[in-house]
Enzyme design. Sequence first.
Site, short mmCIF file in Angstrom:
data_model
loop_
_atom_site.label_atom_id
_atom_site.label_comp_id
_atom_site.label_asym_id
_atom_site.label_seq_id
_atom_site.Cartn_x
_atom_site.Cartn_y
_atom_site.Cartn_z
N CYS A 1 0.75 -1.24 0.18
CA CYS A 1 0.15 0.00 0.18
C CYS A 1 0.83 1.48 0.05
O CYS A 1 0.47 2.28 -0.63
CB CYS A 1 -1.18 -0.09 1.24
SG CYS A 1 -0.07 0.15 2.82
N HIS B 1 -1.34 1.18 7.35
CA HIS B 1 -2.02 1.39 6.05
C HIS B 1 -1.97 2.83 5.65
O HIS B 1 -2.01 3.80 6.29
CB HIS B 1 -3.48 0.70 6.10
CG HIS B 1 -4.12 0.87 4.80
ND1 HIS B 1 -3.39 0.28 3.58
CD2 HIS B 1 -5.33 1.18 4.24
CE1 HIS B 1 -4.18 0.12 2.49
NE2 HIS B 1 -5.44 0.89 2.81
N ASP C 1 -7.80 4.33 -2.96
CA ASP C 1 -7.14 3.24 -2.43
C ASP C 1 -6.78 2.12 -3.54
O ASP C 1 -7.68 1.63 -4.06
CB ASP C 1 -7.57 2.36 -1.01
CG ASP C 1 -6.69 1.66 -0.27
OD1 ASP C 1 -5.44 1.40 -1.09
OD2 ASP C 1 -6.85 1.19 0.56
#
Length: 271
Positions: free
Chosen positions: A76, A116, A131
């Site tokens: 991520c 994250h 995302d």
Amino acid sequence: MDGEATGRARHALDAYLRRLGVPRPERADLETLARLQDRHLRTVPFETIDFNLGIPVRLGEGAVEKIAHRHRGGGCYELNTAFALLLRDLGYQVDLLSGRTLHDGRRAPLGVLGGHLMLKVTIDGEPWLVDVGFRWANQGPLRLRERGPQKDENGEYRILDADHGDVVIVHDGVPRVRLETRPRDPEDFAATLWWFATAPESPVTGTTVWASIVTGTGRVSLLDRTLTREEHGERIRDVLDDDAFPAACRRWFGIELDRLPTLPPLPADPS
């Protein structure tokens, strides 16, 4: 940044767009953002192989190079900081937001603080959550101020208010991420990235490998030696031996491996 460095950066971002299969857009609007996010999830896999192999993981420009020129994906931190640079180059207002996972698909641990990273993209004063670096990521932008259900190709999402201005992102009834809403700098994630890459307790070191990509019929996901294909609502699972593993990475994720990651032993033959 000097002229030569600027030219290299623009060349890499143009190659990034070609990887996505999207011509340079003329407008930085919501429709274009949704298309870019969807194409990203379909062409650039979420994957943690470099963490397993001990290869340095970089954010921002380093992640752009990995995606554009090495034809790889990433975690991520990599995918969302790279996508942020691309979006800013296209004229979007983008902020980095820090979150922590609340569910990893198998259980509900409280993930590491700042473990994250998501993006807030503001268009005409309206903030949207984006995302491209999470197995349960929304496939299109989510309206940050909306508190009712938001339907998406990956399911139903709700954004709930939490203490201290945070929000919780719920996917198909499962709380997935608690997210801060204050903007962060890339440097704020450096210490946690080091922890992910080096700590024995890290979920992406040891014998663990994750990968996931959206397909035309569903999704293909990899966890260690188990490849799961979701096709039209059906799940097909295969356990990969040392020969099948690199072939599966090549076929489903476009990843060419020059060496095998450290993987757990094959399960015992039931016969």
